[in-house]
Design a protein around this motif. Sequence first.
Motif, mmCIF file in Angstrom:
data_model
loop_
_atom_site.group_PDB
_atom_site.id
_atom_site.type_symbol
_atom_site.label_atom_id
_atom_site.label_comp_id
_atom_site.label_asym_id
_atom_site.label_seq_id
_atom_site.Cartn_x
_atom_site.Cartn_y
_atom_site.Cartn_z
ATOM 1 N N ALA A 45 65.739 12.048 -32.181
ATOM 2 C CA ALA A 45 65.501 10.747 -31.547
ATOM 3 C C ALA A 45 64.791 9.781 -32.492
ATOM 4 O O ALA A 45 64.020 10.183 -33.367
ATOM 5 N N GLU A 46 65.074 8.493 -32.282
ATOM 6 C CA GLU A 46 64.406 7.441 -33.029
ATOM 7 C C GLU A 46 63.720 6.500 -32.052
ATOM 8 O O GLU A 46 64.230 6.240 -30.952
ATOM 9 N N VAL A 47 62.545 6.011 -32.426
ATOM 10 C CA VAL A 47 61.813 5.044 -31.609
ATOM 11 C C VAL A 47 61.526 3.812 -32.435
ATOM 12 O O VAL A 47 61.433 3.875 -33.666
ATOM 13 N N THR A 48 61.400 2.685 -31.749
ATOM 14 C CA THR A 48 61.087 1.430 -32.415
ATOM 15 C C THR A 48 59.764 0.907 -31.886
ATOM 16 O O THR A 48 59.578 0.774 -30.672
ATOM 17 N N ASP A 49 58.833 0.648 -32.787
ATOM 18 C CA ASP A 49 57.539 0.094 -32.409
ATOM 19 C C ASP A 49 57.105 -0.930 -33.450
ATOM 20 O O ASP A 49 57.930 -1.416 -34.230
ATOM 21 N N GLU A 50 55.814 -1.241 -33.452
ATOM 22 C CA GLU A 50 55.337 -2.260 -34.390
ATOM 23 C C GLU A 50 55.510 -1.845 -35.848
ATOM 24 O O GLU A 50 55.433 -2.677 -36.769
ATOM 25 N N ASN A 51 55.738 -0.554 -36.077
ATOM 26 C CA ASN A 51 55.929 -0.052 -37.439
ATOM 27 C C ASN A 51 57.408 0.054 -37.828
ATOM 28 O O ASN A 51 57.741 0.589 -38.881
ATOM 29 N N GLY A 52 58.274 -0.430 -36.960
ATOM 30 C CA GLY A 52 59.696 -0.352 -37.231
ATOM 31 C C GLY A 52 60.351 0.808 -36.497
ATOM 32 O O GLY A 52 59.802 1.348 -35.528
ATOM 33 N N THR A 53 61.527 1.209 -36.949
ATOM 34 C CA THR A 53 62.256 2.319 -36.333
ATOM 35 C C THR A 53 62.003 3.591 -37.134
ATOM 36 O O THR A 53 62.107 3.590 -38.367
ATOM 37 N N HIS A 54 61.675 4.656 -36.422
ATOM 38 C CA HIS A 54 61.343 5.901 -37.118
ATOM 39 C C HIS A 54 61.558 7.091 -36.181
ATOM 40 O O HIS A 54 61.718 6.936 -34.969
ATOM 41 N N ARG A 55 61.576 8.270 -36.756
ATOM 42 C CA ARG A 55 61.678 9.509 -35.994
ATOM 43 C C ARG A 55 60.304 9.865 -35.416
ATOM 44 O O ARG A 55 59.265 9.434 -35.919
ATOM 45 N N LEU A 56 60.322 10.676 -34.375
ATOM 46 C CA LEU A 56 59.075 11.163 -33.794
ATOM 47 C C LEU A 56 58.402 12.146 -34.743
ATOM 48 O O LEU A 56 59.069 12.936 -35.423
ATOM 49 N N SER A 57 57.089 12.121 -34.781
ATOM 50 C CA SER A 57 56.346 13.086 -35.579
ATOM 51 C C SER A 57 56.297 14.428 -34.871
ATOM 52 O O SER A 57 56.593 14.531 -33.671
ATOM 53 N N ASP A 58 55.912 15.472 -35.603
ATOM 54 C CA ASP A 58 55.747 16.785 -34.978
ATOM 55 C C ASP A 58 54.755 16.701 -33.825
ATOM 56 O O ASP A 58 54.956 17.317 -32.776
ATOM 57 N N TRP A 59 53.670 15.956 -34.022
ATOM 58 C CA TRP A 59 52.636 15.842 -32.987
ATOM 59 C C TRP A 59 53.179 15.156 -31.742
ATOM 60 O O TRP A 59 52.886 15.549 -30.617
ATOM 61 N N ASP A 60 54.024 14.116 -31.945
ATOM 62 C CA ASP A 60 54.665 13.440 -30.812
ATOM 63 C C ASP A 60 55.541 14.424 -30.032
ATOM 64 O O ASP A 60 55.506 14.471 -28.793
#
Length: 412
Positions: free
Chosen positions: A225-240
């Motif tokens: 999965a990819e998410v878009t936030d204030e840092n742009g579009t990125h994959r979820l981290s392991d912690w997420d």
Amino acid sequence: MSALSYDPLDVDFLADPYPAFAWLRENDPVHHHPKDDRAPAFWALSRFEHIWEAVRRPDLFSSAQGLTFFPDEIGQLGIPPTMVMLDPPVQTQLRSLIGRGFTPKRVTVLEDRIRDFVRARLDDMGRRWRDGMGVDLHEHFSSTIPTYVLAELFGIPLGDQEKFAPWVNALTQLQNDGFSLDPNGSATGAGALTAMAEMMEYFTAAIAHRRQNPTDDLLGALVAAEVTDENGTHRLSDWDILGFCFVVVAGGSDTTASLITHAVTLLGDAPEQRRLLLEDPSLISGSLIEFLRLESSVQGLARTTTAEVTIDGTTIPAGEKVMMLYAAGNRDPREFGETADALDVRREITRHLAFSSGPHFCIGTHLARLQARVALEELLARHPQVAVDAAAGTRHQSAFVRGWLSIPVTSL
């Protein structure tokens, strides 16, 4: 009965909270609970309409400060923060990701496997009964079903699924005991913490494997999965992703198991309602909400006010914890009529709080109902007069969930 009868950390109250809930609804529907030596001050809503409106207003009643009246609950449990402690729009985006694993279509394909598993558990219960070993409905039946289903969803290999049950039990213990009579009590137990560490280690390795070897299970979907936030579009981290795993396990195991067990106990007290289900098993699906309405697996969760708000003439300041007493609202005669305290498997229910409502409506509703329906269909078909001894059973001692640890079967 006085308002003081509502003490969410009192053992006597937890044994039967419903008289106190009824008093609150009629006499103090926007209740202010003072600080004591066990918990900080908080407010409590007990009428259906008040709760229904509040949970649908995350702008006024925020989840971001935790879901209990205890401070620093995430720190107490030592687990990653989860999407149930976020507000829209971030919560909405993350919810849509995990929701892909719980669509009705995806859930429905599990039914045959769930039914095979349930029948195998009933076979085992029958053997135990014949051998005089004793049968516990919750331990040997109800709690095993969501554990199996969650392992399937996450793509846990068959050889590893035996490990999954103690992990689920550990997280349930940390969640329920951590938010219970003593928030600093058994949640620090070495056994539960060790099991939780093992679970985190296992899922961390599984996440790493899926980053290199994509899979079609829920864990694989989260990795991709990819998410878009204030840092742009990125994959979820392991912690997420670990946070997602924990919320699915915590929200989808003990609550579903308790629904199944509560259904059996409620039917034991209402033989005429049991007869209706035996004569017409098609009623089972619709009756599940009625079981949850009467015995809500989640008794209530808290929100925090983001601004001053007035409800029924009472003003709650900003920054206050407010308990949404789902279990009280689910028995409100204003919504469910004069028979609100009675079991009616034919009751037509258009609104309820058993799965909350609004942006935090339970994402696993379809899966929970599928498991409970199959479990009751098979159990009542095989053992139509199954009976349990609720007085000899053991419940969670928690202000937030109502469920069982054990309950002996007295007749199969």
